[in-house]
Design a protein around this motif. Sequence first.
Motif: not given
Length: 333
Positions: A118-122, A135-143, A153-159
Amino acid sequence: MSYRSRITALDVAQLAGVSRSAVSRTFTEGASVSPQVRARVLAAAETLGYRVNLLAKGLKDQRTSIVGLVVSDMHHSLRAQLVDALARQLMQAGYRPMLLPVEGEDGMAHALHMMLDYNVAGAILTSDAPPASIAAECAGHNLPLVVLNRDSAGATYAAIRHDAEAAGALAAETLARAGCKRVIAVRQSRPSFTITWRARAFAARASALGLDVDELIAGTRHDYDGGRAAGLAFLPTAARFDGVHCGNDFSALGFLDALRGHISVPGDLAVIGCDDIAEGAWRAYNLTTIRHSMRDLASAAVATLTAQLTGAPPQRQQILPVSLVPRGTTPPL
């Protein structure tokens, strides 16, 4: 029952006597269209009952205003309170929440694929134990992704999380002020970042205060049944303790019910939970607890997601404060 066909932009254009592109510009923020044409298009749209298909528009633009709310444990009233706060604040900010209840890693992966379709914004995840692969797959799709109540710690998402360490320490301090000398942290076996951290902080602070500390892990889920199972497991050794910290309020309710008719609370045993769910204030429980605001957590989540959508890097971690709610399961402080 018969249904009328969907009104299209072409229908509006024909009634307004304008081009199809003029209708599109009228409903596109910032697009150039004369006041006269805009008025004719809006009048025709009102007459026909036309609504812009935002989903189709978002698919065409490669991004919608939909935000995925990935939620587990919907039977938990605290989670329902959080989802309500998130949905309301997302709508107020101009987003369209899409609720995706999940259970387990397979459910999380399915929810991610649906959001990508659905091409969600986030996305906002309320689970405190999301698989690292998500989290890795979201980062890979620039989501853009915001995860609640988890260390980043060590993640690509906001917490964003409440101060689990402060909550555990405050529970220990409250029992110490109530005169307790021998305390125990009670939780269930299902992994939970926040409950584990609270239990560790509770044990550390209780030891620093000179209390004897123990731990009981009984039951599977951090819910009423898990708490009741823990309460039944606790009964044979109850005489050894005068204070209990339950992993959360939901399990504390089951724990208290298991003690009824066997142990006087708070006469023989002080009990404190964490979360400040509505049921904890019911007269039957009147549970002393640690509060962390779902409204503040939702506000921080929406603000953080909005910042990411405007190009800001993920804010690695935000920690929100907690406070004591004294009630009837501890002696007057």
